[in-house]
Design a protein around this motif. Structure first.
Motif, PDB file in Angstrom:
ATOM      1  N   LEU A 135    -100.780-101.973   8.579  1.00  0.00           N
ATOM      2  CA  LEU A 135    -101.933-102.844   8.833  1.00  0.00           C
ATOM      3  C   LEU A 135    -102.012-103.949   7.785  1.00  0.00           C
ATOM      4  O   LEU A 135    -102.312-105.102   8.115  1.00  0.00           O
ATOM      5  CB  LEU A 135    -103.224-102.027   8.853  1.00  0.00           C
ATOM      6  N   ASP A 136    -101.709-103.620   6.530  1.00  0.00           N
ATOM      7  CA  ASP A 136    -101.651-104.644   5.487  1.00  0.00           C
ATOM      8  C   ASP A 136    -100.616-105.708   5.834  1.00  0.00           C
ATOM      9  O   ASP A 136    -100.851-106.902   5.648  1.00  0.00           O
ATOM     10  CB  ASP A 136    -101.320-104.022   4.125  1.00  0.00           C
ATOM     11  N   GLY A 137     -99.462-105.281   6.328  1.00  0.00           N
ATOM     12  CA  GLY A 137     -98.418-106.225   6.728  1.00  0.00           C
ATOM     13  C   GLY A 137     -98.857-107.102   7.888  1.00  0.00           C
ATOM     14  O   GLY A 137     -98.619-108.312   7.900  1.00  0.00           O
ATOM     15  N   ILE A 138     -99.504-106.499   8.876  1.00  0.00           N
ATOM     16  CA  ILE A 138     -99.990-107.262  10.036  1.00  0.00           C
ATOM     17  C   ILE A 138    -101.030-108.288   9.594  1.00  0.00           C
ATOM     18  O   ILE A 138    -100.973-109.458   9.988  1.00  0.00           O
ATOM     19  CB  ILE A 138    -100.571-106.312  11.099  1.00  0.00           C
ATOM     20  N   PHE A 139    -101.968-107.863   8.759  1.00  0.00           N
ATOM     21  CA  PHE A 139    -102.980-108.798   8.270  1.00  0.00           C
ATOM     22  C   PHE A 139    -102.341-109.910   7.443  1.00  0.00           C
ATOM     23  O   PHE A 139    -102.798-111.050   7.479  1.00  0.00           O
ATOM     24  CB  PHE A 139    -104.051-108.079   7.458  1.00  0.00           C
ATOM     25  N   PHE A 140    -101.301-109.603   6.693  1.00  0.00           N
ATOM     26  CA  PHE A 140    -100.609-110.625   5.908  1.00  0.00           C
ATOM     27  C   PHE A 140    -100.026-111.696   6.830  1.00  0.00           C
ATOM     28  O   PHE A 140    -100.178-112.890   6.587  1.00  0.00           O
ATOM     29  CB  PHE A 140     -99.498-109.991   5.059  1.00  0.00           C
ATOM     30  N   VAL A 141     -99.365-111.263   7.902  1.00  0.00           N
ATOM     31  CA  VAL A 141     -98.780-112.213   8.855  1.00  0.00           C
ATOM     32  C   VAL A 141     -99.874-113.044   9.514  1.00  0.00           C
ATOM     33  O   VAL A 141     -99.768-114.267   9.621  1.00  0.00           O
ATOM     34  CB  VAL A 141     -97.935-111.481   9.922  1.00  0.00           C
ATOM     35  N   LEU A 142    -100.938-112.399   9.954  1.00  0.00           N
ATOM     36  CA  LEU A 142    -102.014-113.120  10.637  1.00  0.00           C
ATOM     37  C   LEU A 142    -102.755-114.071   9.706  1.00  0.00           C
ATOM     38  O   LEU A 142    -103.160-115.152  10.118  1.00  0.00           O
ATOM     39  CB  LEU A 142    -102.993-112.122  11.261  1.00  0.00           C
ATOM     40  N   ARG A 143    -102.910-113.671   8.463  1.00  0.00           N
ATOM     41  CA  ARG A 143    -103.652-114.512   7.513  1.00  0.00           C
ATOM     42  C   ARG A 143    -102.836-115.689   7.008  1.00  0.00           C
ATOM     43  O   ARG A 143    -103.340-116.798   6.860  1.00  0.00           O
ATOM     44  CB  ARG A 143    -104.131-113.665   6.345  1.00  0.00           C
ATOM     45  N   THR A 144    -101.552-115.464   6.735  1.00  0.00           N
ATOM     46  CA  THR A 144    -100.721-116.531   6.159  1.00  0.00           C
ATOM     47  C   THR A 144    -100.021-117.379   7.212  1.00  0.00           C
ATOM     48  O   THR A 144     -99.630-118.498   6.934  1.00  0.00           O
ATOM     49  CB  THR A 144     -99.643-115.945   5.231  1.00  0.00           C
ATOM     50  N   GLY A 145     -99.826-116.822   8.399  1.00  0.00           N
ATOM     51  CA  GLY A 145     -99.115-117.551   9.437  1.00  0.00           C
ATOM     52  C   GLY A 145     -97.600-117.476   9.285  1.00  0.00           C
ATOM     53  O   GLY A 145     -96.877-118.190   9.969  1.00  0.00           O
ATOM     54  N   CYS A 146     -97.119-116.610   8.402  1.00  0.00           N
ATOM     55  CA  CYS A 146     -95.670-116.496   8.231  1.00  0.00           C
ATOM     56  C   CYS A 146     -95.058-115.838   9.463  1.00  0.00           C
ATOM     57  O   CYS A 146     -95.744-115.212  10.259  1.00  0.00           O
ATOM     58  CB  CYS A 146     -95.321-115.723   6.957  1.00  0.00           C
ATOM     59  N   GLN A 147     -93.778-115.983   9.619  1.00  0.00           N
ATOM     60  CA  GLN A 147     -93.084-115.371  10.746  1.00  0.00           C
ATOM     61  C   GLN A 147     -92.960-113.871  10.508  1.00  0.00           C
ATOM     62  O   GLN A 147     -92.903-113.407   9.371  1.00  0.00           O
ATOM     63  CB  GLN A 147     -91.704-115.993  10.908  1.00  0.00           C
ATOM     64  N   TRP A 148     -92.883-113.119  11.607  1.00  0.00           N
ATOM     65  CA  TRP A 148     -92.742-111.675  11.488  1.00  0.00           C
ATOM     66  C   TRP A 148     -91.515-111.319  10.656  1.00  0.00           C
ATOM     67  O   TRP A 148     -91.559-110.416   9.829  1.00  0.00           O
ATOM     68  CB  TRP A 148     -92.644-111.026  12.870  1.00  0.00           C
ATOM     69  N   LYS A 149     -90.403-112.007  10.889  1.00  0.00           N
ATOM     70  CA  LYS A 149     -89.153-111.703  10.173  1.00  0.00           C
ATOM     71  C   LYS A 149     -89.286-111.897   8.669  1.00  0.00           C
ATOM     72  O   LYS A 149     -88.591-111.250   7.899  1.00  0.00           O
ATOM     73  CB  LYS A 149     -88.005-112.566  10.703  1.00  0.00           C
TER      74      LYS A 149
END
Length: 110
Positions: free
Chosen positions: A14-28
């Motif tokens: 969940l921390d990883g998912i929130f990081f992607v959603l918050r920063t807009g970085c690519q999943w990879k």
């Protein structure tokens, strides 16, 4: 005595998912952060979204906010549009691929 990897804890994913959603970085790019692997986060995100986990989290958060502070719907507004922006500009026509196309043109027919 299995040979499979241990399941990554849900909180870490969940921390990883929130990081992607918050920063807009690519999943990879998530794998490079060390939070969790991008494939684990993305597959669990898809499963949880399909199961309605994020909708339930959103409702819980709204209820907590309502209980602590209160929601005042009198001043809130909703706005949205599904139309193209009037000054959005035109699409770019296809452009030649510079050096590659010039080389073909410079070749002789011999």
């Amino acid at each position: 005595m299995g040979c499979h990897r241990l399941r990554v804890p849900d909180r870490q994913v969940l921390d990883g998912i929130f990081f992607v959603l918050r920063t807009g970085c690519q999943w990879k790019a998530l794998s490079a952060t060390g939070i969790c692997s991008s494939s684990t986060a993305h597959s669990r995100f898809q499963a949880w979204a399909q199961d309605g986990v994020f909708a339930r989290l959103w409702n819980e958060a709204l209820q907590d906010y309502e209980d602590l502070i209160g929601l005042d719907f009198d001043w809130m507004a909703l706005d949205g549009s599904l139309h193209k922006a009037p000054l959005g500009g035109k699409k770019n026509p296809a452009q030649p691929h510079g050096p590659r196309q010039r080389r073909r043109q410079a070749q002789s027919l011999d």
